[in-house]
Enzyme design. Structure first.
Site, PDB file in Angstrom:
ATOM      1  N   GLU A  80      -6.815   0.099 -11.939  1.00  0.00           N
ATOM      2  CA  GLU A  80      -6.310  -0.113 -10.582  1.00  0.00           C
ATOM      3  C   GLU A  80      -7.459  -0.605  -9.704  1.00  0.00           C
ATOM      4  O   GLU A  80      -8.595  -0.137  -9.823  1.00  0.00           O
ATOM      5  CB  GLU A  80      -5.741   1.186 -10.029  1.00  0.00           C
ATOM      6  CG  GLU A  80      -5.163   1.072  -8.626  1.00  0.00           C
ATOM      7  CD  GLU A  80      -4.690   2.404  -8.074  1.00  0.00           C
ATOM      8  OE1 GLU A  80      -3.825   2.389  -7.176  1.00  0.00           O
ATOM      9  OE2 GLU A  80      -5.174   3.457  -8.541  1.00  0.00           O
ATOM     10  N   LYS A 179       3.629   0.018  -7.042  1.00  0.00           N
ATOM     11  CA  LYS A 179       3.299   1.439  -6.954  1.00  0.00           C
ATOM     12  C   LYS A 179       4.156   2.121  -5.893  1.00  0.00           C
ATOM     13  O   LYS A 179       4.258   1.667  -4.755  1.00  0.00           O
ATOM     14  CB  LYS A 179       1.816   1.601  -6.617  1.00  0.00           C
ATOM     15  CG  LYS A 179       1.318   3.035  -6.610  1.00  0.00           C
ATOM     16  CD  LYS A 179      -0.184   3.067  -6.332  1.00  0.00           C
ATOM     17  CE  LYS A 179      -0.721   4.479  -6.297  1.00  0.00           C
ATOM     18  NZ  LYS A 179      -2.178   4.502  -5.989  1.00  0.00           N
ATOM     19  N   CYS A 212      -1.790   5.396 -11.090  1.00  0.00           N
ATOM     20  CA  CYS A 212      -2.574   6.446 -10.444  1.00  0.00           C
ATOM     21  C   CYS A 212      -1.743   7.635  -9.950  1.00  0.00           C
ATOM     22  O   CYS A 212      -1.265   8.438 -10.729  1.00  0.00           O
ATOM     23  CB  CYS A 212      -3.406   5.840  -9.311  1.00  0.00           C
ATOM     24  SG  CYS A 212      -4.839   6.862  -8.857  1.00  0.00           S
TER      25      CYS A 212
END
Length: 501
Positions: A80, A179, A212
């Site tokens: 990321e 995300k 994440c």
């Protein structure tokens, strides 16, 4: 009738070809990248200057891609923020963004880069994949225009997304993921109105993908695994290691074990931000991992994985995480509990005062049981058994139930729960369990120096005990059973400029 037979023949032929091309194993690669960061500024740079920085990072990633491909890797995952960093405002990130189309468009940027506007980064990644016959996973920024007809359209008239992309070995864009669970500092991005559940098929299994902070939430992480039945998860992250419970490699390997999935997890590398810890994990074992707080170098890792682990005879059985703990009576002790803080959250602790013993500590509805034996009881180290049952104070509202055995930072009780790096006390035996209200519990065994314990030296029993195996004594830093009770999560609140309420 002849036409029907022809259609059946075509369908069966296609199925045969697909099965014939299927691989039982594949070589996975991850590259922990020391990102070249832009200068901190709130004023947007020119697009040309943004591209220069991104190309400098891709130059490094290109070397890793070529090296992985030469070693037979079928897929490589990069971290990321790995192409432009993370120090941005909403305005200053804009020159780094590209329009990333839906993979249904059947697009190979390497062959037609202008089809969706100016997309030099996607073109270069596509060509890297195509020229090296390897799947490439990268994290870049997507931009999507909107207007007043969309009541949630941000004031600047566009959505900006933290985005994972996957290019196959022919350079085609086969997956795009926006995300959903943004970390609090990600003010430069919006999150999609609904969580996206992204998966795609390859000759070496079915893959899911998320990013994440998503790993803490039911959507998309649990849904992709449980409902979409993927074999492996691709997981770019920029993970700030927070001891004792949230260091990257221990948590990610625990997640792979508990979810019974292959996990290709790759972190950015920045020691000043405590960012390191990448690995390739399976339901049974840690294939390879990297943790380096000493240098500023990137690291390539490769491992051979089973393409469809759930079909293997060694696939682990599901665990009933509370079966043992709820079958026994709490261990009685004359010692008093004491409060301690782990990352702003108040745990209930009890100190391990003897070389060997049995302890129970409870908080709300959670009781944690520990049986242990030390090689010796050192006077210069203190260990405590802790329990937490509730919502964290900061950085997200997600309900936790945690049982942990940890070394205190000093011999003073108020330091129990503070970060620590080394341990000299060795445990010959241990068994940790808890009365969890969830089937999602992630088991960690972290040794001195934040190293992962070899699987040969511990196990998770089907009745929910994290316990030692006979072997060499272990210098335990942390044992943890980290439970997520999704049913008790509060209603989700939005983050960022385009937040949902």
């Amino acid at each position: 009738m002849i036409w029907l037979h022809f259609l059946i023949y075509v369908a069966l032929s296609a199925l045969f070809i697909l099965n014939a091309g299927a691989l039982d194993t594949f070589i996975a690669a991850v590259y922990e990248h020391a990102v070249i960061l832009p200068n901190t500024t709130e004023t947007p740079v020119l697009k040309e200057d943004a591209l220069v920085l991104m190309n400098r990072n891709i130059d490094i990633l290109e070397k890793a891609v070529k090296l992985a491909a030469k070693q037979g890797a079928h897929i490589i995952v990069t971290p990321e923020d790995g192409i432009y960093g993370w120090i941005f405002t909403r305005e200053s990130i804009y020159p780094y963004l590209e329009d990333i189309p839906d993979p249904k468009e059947n697009w190979i940027p390497c062959k037609n880069s202008q089809r969706f506007g100016h997309t030099p980064v996607q073109k270069r990644l596509s060509c890297l994949a195509k020229d090296n016959s390897i799947y490439i996973v990268a994290n870049i920024g997507d931009k999507k225009l909107c207007n007043a007809s969309d009541t949630q359209c941000p004031p600047d008239g566009r959505y900006q997304y933290n985005t994972n992309v996957v290019f196959d070995s022919e350079g085609k864009l086969v997956a795009r993921y926006h995300k959903y669970n943004l970390f609090a500092p990600e003010i430069q991005f919006d999150f999609p109105k609904e969580s996206e559940f992204v998966s795609f098929q390859t000759p070496f299994g079915k893959f899911g993908i998320f990013t994440c902070f998503d790993i803490f939430s039911h959507d998309p992480a649990v849904v992709v695994v449980d409902e979409y039945q993927v074999d492996s998860v691709l997981y770019p992250t920029a993970w700030y290691n927070t001891l004792p419970l949230l260091s990257a490699a221990p948590f990610h390997s625990a997640w792979a074990r508990a979810m019974r999935i292959n996990l290709l997890a790759v972190n950015t590398h920045n020691t000043s931000m405590h960012m390191t810890g990448s690995g390739i994990y399976t339901p049974e074992a840690v294939k390879v991992y990297h943790y380096d707080m000493e240098t500023e170098s990137g690291q390539l890792m490769l491992a051979e994985l089973k393409s469809r682990p759930s079909q293997e005879p060694t696939y682990p059985a599901a665990v009933d995480w509370s079966a043992y703990a709820k079958s026994i009576k709490p261990f009685l002790s004359k010692q008093l509990n004491f409060p301690g803080m782990i990352y702003f959250d108040v745990f209930t602790f009890i100190e391990l005062e003897e070389k060997t013993g049995n302890y129970t500590v409870c908080q709300k509805g959670l009781c944690c049981h520990l049986t242990y034996k030390m090689s010796e009881k050192r006077i210069d180290e203190v260990y405590a058994l802790g329990a937490f049952d509730g919502l964290p104070t900061v950085e997200g509202q997600y309900y936790l139930q945690i049982c942990t055995l940890l070394k205190c930072q000093t011999t003073e009780r108020p330091t129990c729960g503070e970060p620590m790096g080394s341990a000299f006390t060795e445990f010959e035996e241990f068994s940790l369990s808890g009365t969890f209200d969830t089937s999602y519990v992630f088991p960690q065994v972290v040794l001195s120096g934040s190293q992962l314990a070899p699987e040969t030296q511990y196990e998770v029993s089907r009745d929910g005990r994290l316990r030692s195996r006979s072997g060499a004594p272990l210098p335990v830093l942390v044992l943890a059973l980290y439970g997520r009770v999704f049913e008790k999560d509060p209603p989700r609140l939005g983050q960022g400029p385009g937040k949902l309420q």
